[in-house]
Design a protein around this motif. Structure first.
Motif, PDB file in Angstrom:
ATOM      1  N   GLN A   2     -10.125 -11.859   9.820  1.00  0.00           N
ATOM      2  CA  GLN A   2     -11.125 -10.863   9.443  1.00  0.00           C
ATOM      3  C   GLN A   2     -10.471  -9.505   9.177  1.00  0.00           C
ATOM      4  OE1 GLN A   2     -13.828 -11.043  12.766  1.00  0.00           O
ATOM      5  NE2 GLN A   2     -15.098 -12.666  11.838  1.00  0.00           N
ATOM      6  N   ALA A   3      -9.565  -9.126  10.059  1.00  0.00           N
ATOM      7  CA  ALA A   3      -8.878  -7.846   9.859  1.00  0.00           C
ATOM      8  C   ALA A   3      -8.065  -7.851   8.569  1.00  0.00           C
ATOM      9  CB  ALA A   3      -7.978  -7.552  11.057  1.00  0.00           C
ATOM     10  N   LEU A  58     -10.538  -3.329   1.493  1.00  0.00           N
ATOM     11  CA  LEU A  58     -10.775  -1.893   1.578  1.00  0.00           C
ATOM     12  C   LEU A  58      -9.630  -1.054   1.036  1.00  0.00           C
ATOM     13  CD1 LEU A  58     -12.569  -1.437   5.018  1.00  0.00           C
ATOM     14  CD2 LEU A  58     -13.551  -1.572   2.734  1.00  0.00           C
ATOM     15  N   THR A  59      -8.401  -1.558   1.089  1.00  0.00           N
ATOM     16  CA  THR A  59      -7.273  -0.762   0.588  1.00  0.00           C
ATOM     17  C   THR A  59      -7.438  -0.383  -0.884  1.00  0.00           C
ATOM     18  OG1 THR A  59      -5.736  -1.655   2.218  1.00  0.00           O
ATOM     19  CG2 THR A  59      -4.789  -0.720   0.210  1.00  0.00           C
ATOM     20  N   PRO A  60      -7.737  -1.353  -1.791  1.00  0.00           N
ATOM     21  CA  PRO A  60      -7.963  -0.941  -3.189  1.00  0.00           C
ATOM     22  C   PRO A  60      -9.146   0.012  -3.334  1.00  0.00           C
ATOM     23  CG  PRO A  60      -7.614  -3.309  -3.038  1.00  0.00           C
ATOM     24  CD  PRO A  60      -7.789  -2.807  -1.645  1.00  0.00           C
ATOM     25  N   ILE A  68      -7.980   3.403  -2.245  1.00  0.00           N
ATOM     26  CA  ILE A  68      -7.098   3.968  -3.275  1.00  0.00           C
ATOM     27  C   ILE A  68      -7.924   4.470  -4.454  1.00  0.00           C
ATOM     28  CG2 ILE A  68      -5.334   3.382  -4.978  1.00  0.00           C
ATOM     29  CD1 ILE A  68      -4.126   1.497  -2.901  1.00  0.00           C
ATOM     30  N   LEU A  69      -8.937   3.712  -4.852  1.00  0.00           N
ATOM     31  CA  LEU A  69      -9.798   4.119  -5.959  1.00  0.00           C
ATOM     32  C   LEU A  69     -10.532   5.413  -5.627  1.00  0.00           C
ATOM     33  CD1 LEU A  69     -11.080   3.536  -8.705  1.00  0.00           C
ATOM     34  CD2 LEU A  69     -12.824   2.174  -7.507  1.00  0.00           C
ATOM     35  N   ILE A  70     -11.067   5.497  -4.383  1.00  0.00           N
ATOM     36  CA  ILE A  70     -11.792   6.702  -3.981  1.00  0.00           C
ATOM     37  C   ILE A  70     -10.877   7.918  -4.001  1.00  0.00           C
ATOM     38  CG2 ILE A  70     -12.949   7.827  -2.036  1.00  0.00           C
ATOM     39  CD1 ILE A  70     -14.057   5.072  -1.273  1.00  0.00           C
ATOM     40  N   VAL A  71      -9.677   7.763  -3.415  1.00  0.00           N
ATOM     41  CA  VAL A  71      -8.729   8.877  -3.385  1.00  0.00           C
ATOM     42  C   VAL A  71      -8.308   9.267  -4.801  1.00  0.00           C
ATOM     43  CG1 VAL A  71      -6.421   9.589  -2.658  1.00  0.00           C
ATOM     44  CG2 VAL A  71      -7.906   8.341  -1.072  1.00  0.00           C
ATOM     45  N   SER A  72      -8.075   8.281  -5.650  1.00  0.00           N
ATOM     46  CA  SER A  72      -7.654   8.558  -7.025  1.00  0.00           C
ATOM     47  C   SER A  72      -8.748   9.301  -7.792  1.00  0.00           C
ATOM     48  CB  SER A  72      -7.301   7.252  -7.743  1.00  0.00           C
ATOM     49  OG  SER A  72      -6.238   6.585  -7.097  1.00  0.00           O
TER      50      SER A  72
END
Length: 458
Positions: free
Chosen positions: A100-101, A108-110, A113-117
């Motif tokens: 699950q982790a 969530l990582t992509p 990254i999308l949110i930060v970008s």
């Protein structure tokens, strides 16, 4: 298969490796998309900043973290401490919690990254807006912003001239901007903002994306209207033919734009920050000839301390977007010539110049004083004019108030003539910084102060 050194088994090295791998993969992916032009991102400056500045920085940081972790682990072992990680973390997807982790991280990582970008994209876009440049630091940028809005480049974004395309100049400008923000916060910024801007991107990368000085222009005729300080505001008309020049039909540079022709590389040294005191000029011709001109009495020590620069557009057009009036007299003449201020009002030129030249503590005080001065003058001296033409007097008041508003900013110590305008040579040295008959070459040649080089007057 080579084994990983045990000293690399530490959280810092592991985190650095993860950052380096992820940023490298994202960089390669975006580079491929950018080169191919997919999704319309080719040449997008904002995405380029994220992927060509931010990601490489993260990649380098990850690489640096890896040996730093190994070095710290070595010192840790030398002090007799146990290893940070006895073994590499085990990824057993048969374990429900690990599975699950793992999937949460993978999903969530992509997204993160999308949110930060996107946040970085919109943040940079906001910082590059005209409103951000001109209004965030309202008091500091007010003179430049007002002049920009009233200038010929009012529809050109600030960043197109101050930064231009490419990530390298963006990074330089933002580093410079960070220092300016600190100066504003500390209230240690210059009053007024110094001019010219040093280390500005060469005009060949910015101005010449729209303007082409090598293009043949020929001559341009201008009509100058000046007015006397008598009751009738007597008009004096002067016609001037400017030799704009460029490249003539035979491919030879001529006229004023001869100075920026590719085959005439002009360099100069100025002793002052405002580039008004030019004491050395070098002309390199197309056939390899080099001529040096030096002002009288200038020493080698002075030249060594001066600023050497290749001449380009902004050495003459030094206020291309933030243009302030060259003088009160010329500005009032222009208002009268345009019909904005009625020439038939007695002594309007004299009184207009006098009231604008006075010093006022604030803009509000200036507005009140301009209105009071002109209305009192006509009520007292020309009551018939005030009675029958009050609307014209008030129109003149409004125009002179607007002229003051666009050119004088007491809080920033900007007033008439604060910023030199190098076009011409009437109010400021301009052309005469070099063309003064005192810059001499070793063989006796001088940079001539010959009016016919640039214009004819009739």
């Amino acid at each position: 298969m080579p084994t990983v050194p045990t000293r690399a088994r530490n959280l810092l090295t592991l985190a650095g490796a993860i950052l380096a791998v992820i940023s490298a993969l994202l960089f390669i992916a975006f580079f491929t998309i950018e080169v191919s032009g997919l999704f319309g991102v080719h040449g997008n400056p904002y995405l380029g900043i994220v992927f060509f500045i931010v990601l490489p920085s993260v990649f380098v940081a990850g690489l640096l973290m890896m040996p730093a972790g190994i070095l710290l682990e070595r010192h840790r072992r030398a002090r007799g401490l146990e290893p940070s990680l006895r073994r590499w973390p085990r990824l057993d997807l048969n374990d429900v919690r690990i599975r699950q982790a793992f999937f949460v991280v993978v999903v969530l990582t992509p997204v993160n990254i999308l949110i930060v970008s996107m946040a970085a994209y919109k943040g940079v876009e906001a910082m590059d807006s005209v409103a951000f440049c001109g209004q965030v630091c309202h008091e500091v940028m007010e003179p430049e912003f007002v002049a920009y809005q009233d200038g010929p480049h009012a529809r050109v974004k600030c960043v197109e001239c101050h930064i231009g395309p490419g990530a390298d100049w963006f990074a330089r400008s933002k580093l410079s901007g960070a220092r300016q923000v600190v100066a504003v916060l500390m209230n240690s910024h210059s009053r007024p903002i110094p001019s010219p801007v040093h280390h500005l991107r060469p005009s060949r990368d910015t101005c010449e994306q729209c303007h082409w000085p090598a293009q043949f222009h020929g001559d341009k005729v201008e009509t100058l209207r000046e007015y006397s300080e008598d009751e009738a505001n007597t008009e004096l008309v002067t016609s001037i033919r400017l030799r704009i020049g460029g490249i003539d039909r035979a491919g030879r540079p001529q006229g004023i734009h001869w100075h920026v022709a590719e085959e005439n590389q002009i360099e100069y040294i100025a002793l002052d920050e405002a580039r008004q005191q030019i004491v050395w000029v070098q002309q390199a011709g197309p056939n390899g000839t080099v001529i040096e001109y030096r002002a009288e009495g200038v020493t080698d020590e002075q030249l060594a301390q001066g600023q050497r620069r290749r001449m380009d557009c902004v050495d003459c057009h030094n206020r291309p977007s933030h243009i302030f009036a060259r003088s009160v007299e010329r500005s009032v003449n222009e208002l009268i010539a345009a019909g904005a201020v009625p020439r038939s009002l007695p002594f309007i030129r004299r009184e207009g110049v006098a009231v604008l030249k006075a010093e006022y503590p604030t803009k509000e005080a200036a507005r009140a004083a301009i209105a009071e001065h002109l209305t009192s003058f006509y009520r007292s001296n020309y009551p018939e004019v005030w009675t029958s033409r009050q609307d014209e007097v008030m129109r003149a008041v409004a125009e002179l108030q607007g002229l003051y508003h666009r050119n004088v900013f007491p809080s920033m110590r900007v007033t008439w003539g604060t910023h030199p305008d190098n076009r011409g040579h009437m109010e400021f040295p301009g052309c005469f910084r070099c063309h003064d008959d005192s810059h001499k070459a070793p063989d006796g040649r001088v940079i001539r102060q010959d009016c016919s080089l640039c214009h004819e007057i009739s």
